[in-house]
Design a protein around this motif. Structure first.
Motif, PDB file in Angstrom:
ATOM      1  N   LEU A  40      57.205 -67.318  20.708  1.00  0.00           N
ATOM      2  CA  LEU A  40      56.782 -65.927  20.574  1.00  0.00           C
ATOM      3  C   LEU A  40      56.225 -65.370  21.887  1.00  0.00           C
ATOM      4  O   LEU A  40      56.411 -64.191  22.193  1.00  0.00           O
ATOM      5  N   VAL A  41      55.568 -66.213  22.671  1.00  0.00           N
ATOM      6  CA  VAL A  41      55.087 -65.771  23.989  1.00  0.00           C
ATOM      7  C   VAL A  41      56.279 -65.463  24.899  1.00  0.00           C
ATOM      8  O   VAL A  41      56.290 -64.448  25.602  1.00  0.00           O
ATOM      9  N   VAL A  42      57.270 -66.327  24.877  1.00  0.00           N
ATOM     10  CA  VAL A  42      58.476 -66.093  25.676  1.00  0.00           C
ATOM     11  C   VAL A  42      59.168 -64.814  25.207  1.00  0.00           C
ATOM     12  O   VAL A  42      59.623 -63.996  26.025  1.00  0.00           O
ATOM     13  N   ALA A  43      59.250 -64.613  23.887  1.00  0.00           N
ATOM     14  CA  ALA A  43      59.886 -63.412  23.344  1.00  0.00           C
ATOM     15  C   ALA A  43      59.131 -62.156  23.760  1.00  0.00           C
ATOM     16  O   ALA A  43      59.743 -61.150  24.146  1.00  0.00           O
ATOM     17  N   ALA A  44      57.812 -62.193  23.704  1.00  0.00           N
ATOM     18  CA  ALA A  44      57.015 -61.028  24.091  1.00  0.00           C
ATOM     19  C   ALA A  44      57.144 -60.751  25.590  1.00  0.00           C
ATOM     20  O   ALA A  44      57.228 -59.592  26.008  1.00  0.00           O
ATOM     21  N   THR A  45      57.189 -61.793  26.378  1.00  0.00           N
ATOM     22  CA  THR A  45      57.354 -61.628  27.822  1.00  0.00           C
ATOM     23  C   THR A  45      58.713 -61.026  28.148  1.00  0.00           C
ATOM     24  O   THR A  45      58.815 -60.103  28.961  1.00  0.00           O
ATOM     25  N   ALA A  46      59.760 -61.538  27.519  1.00  0.00           N
ATOM     26  CA  ALA A  46      61.103 -60.999  27.743  1.00  0.00           C
ATOM     27  C   ALA A  46      61.178 -59.543  27.300  1.00  0.00           C
ATOM     28  O   ALA A  46      61.789 -58.708  27.988  1.00  0.00           O
ATOM     29  N   ALA A  47      60.545 -59.220  26.177  1.00  0.00           N
ATOM     30  CA  ALA A  47      60.557 -57.845  25.691  1.00  0.00           C
ATOM     31  C   ALA A  47      59.825 -56.919  26.660  1.00  0.00           C
ATOM     32  O   ALA A  47      60.302 -55.823  26.973  1.00  0.00           O
ATOM     33  N   GLY A  48      58.685 -57.350  27.152  1.00  0.00           N
ATOM     34  CA  GLY A  48      57.926 -56.535  28.102  1.00  0.00           C
ATOM     35  C   GLY A  48      58.671 -56.315  29.406  1.00  0.00           C
ATOM     36  O   GLY A  48      58.726 -55.194  29.927  1.00  0.00           O
ATOM     37  N   LEU A  49      59.265 -57.377  29.926  1.00  0.00           N
ATOM     38  CA  LEU A  49      60.037 -57.247  31.162  1.00  0.00           C
ATOM     39  C   LEU A  49      61.269 -56.380  30.962  1.00  0.00           C
ATOM     40  O   LEU A  49      61.631 -55.593  31.837  1.00  0.00           O
ATOM     41  N   GLY A  50      61.919 -56.530  29.821  1.00  0.00           N
ATOM     42  CA  GLY A  50      63.076 -55.689  29.520  1.00  0.00           C
ATOM     43  C   GLY A  50      62.706 -54.223  29.444  1.00  0.00           C
ATOM     44  O   GLY A  50      63.409 -53.357  29.974  1.00  0.00           O
ATOM     45  N   PHE A  51      61.578 -53.928  28.790  1.00  0.00           N
ATOM     46  CA  PHE A  51      61.108 -52.549  28.684  1.00  0.00           C
ATOM     47  C   PHE A  51      60.828 -51.961  30.058  1.00  0.00           C
ATOM     48  O   PHE A  51      61.304 -50.873  30.400  1.00  0.00           O
ATOM     49  N   LEU A  52      60.057 -52.678  30.861  1.00  0.00           N
ATOM     50  CA  LEU A  52      59.702 -52.172  32.185  1.00  0.00           C
ATOM     51  C   LEU A  52      60.930 -51.988  33.080  1.00  0.00           C
ATOM     52  O   LEU A  52      61.033 -50.989  33.809  1.00  0.00           O
ATOM     53  N   THR A  53      61.848 -52.933  33.004  1.00  0.00           N
ATOM     54  CA  THR A  53      63.058 -52.841  33.816  1.00  0.00           C
ATOM     55  C   THR A  53      63.902 -51.641  33.404  1.00  0.00           C
ATOM     56  O   THR A  53      64.400 -50.904  34.257  1.00  0.00           O
TER      57      THR A  53
END
Length: 100
Positions: A52-65
């Motif tokens: 879930l931490v990896v998923a949240a990190t990927a989601a945050g980076l995807g959003f910002l990108t």
């Protein structure tokens, strides 16, 4: 910054809204995709927390990108309406240039 017309301000507002909405949709999709193993495999404890931490990190980076890319591309095209901005661009429709 200079003076902007109402149409330019409206275009910026729409573009920011578009960037945010598509960024959220991408973030949700990435989170669901990355967090799927928790539900499918029935992970628990530390493994589930790590996924879930990896998923949240990927989601945050995807959003910002996504937001940065949309707004960057909009900003790069903002000067296209100025007559002096297009003067140095060969290959425009109706014009001949060495690279066209």
């Amino acid at each position: 910054m200079g003076n902007r017309t109402q149409a330019q301000r409206d275009a910026i507002t729409v573009e920011i809204g578009y960037a945010l909405v598509t960024g959220v949709l991408l973030a949700v999709g990435l989170f669901v995709l990355c967090a799927a193993p928790v539900l499918v495999l029935g992970l628990g404890g530390g493994a589930a927390r790590g996924v879930l931490v990896v998923a949240a990190t990927a989601a945050g980076l995807g959003f910002l990108t996504r937001v940065a890319r949309v707004l960057w591309r909009f900003g790069a095209g903002a000067d296209a309406g100025r007559p002096d901005a297009a003067a140095g661009r060969p290959g425009r429709p109706g014009r001949t240039g060495p690279d066209s």
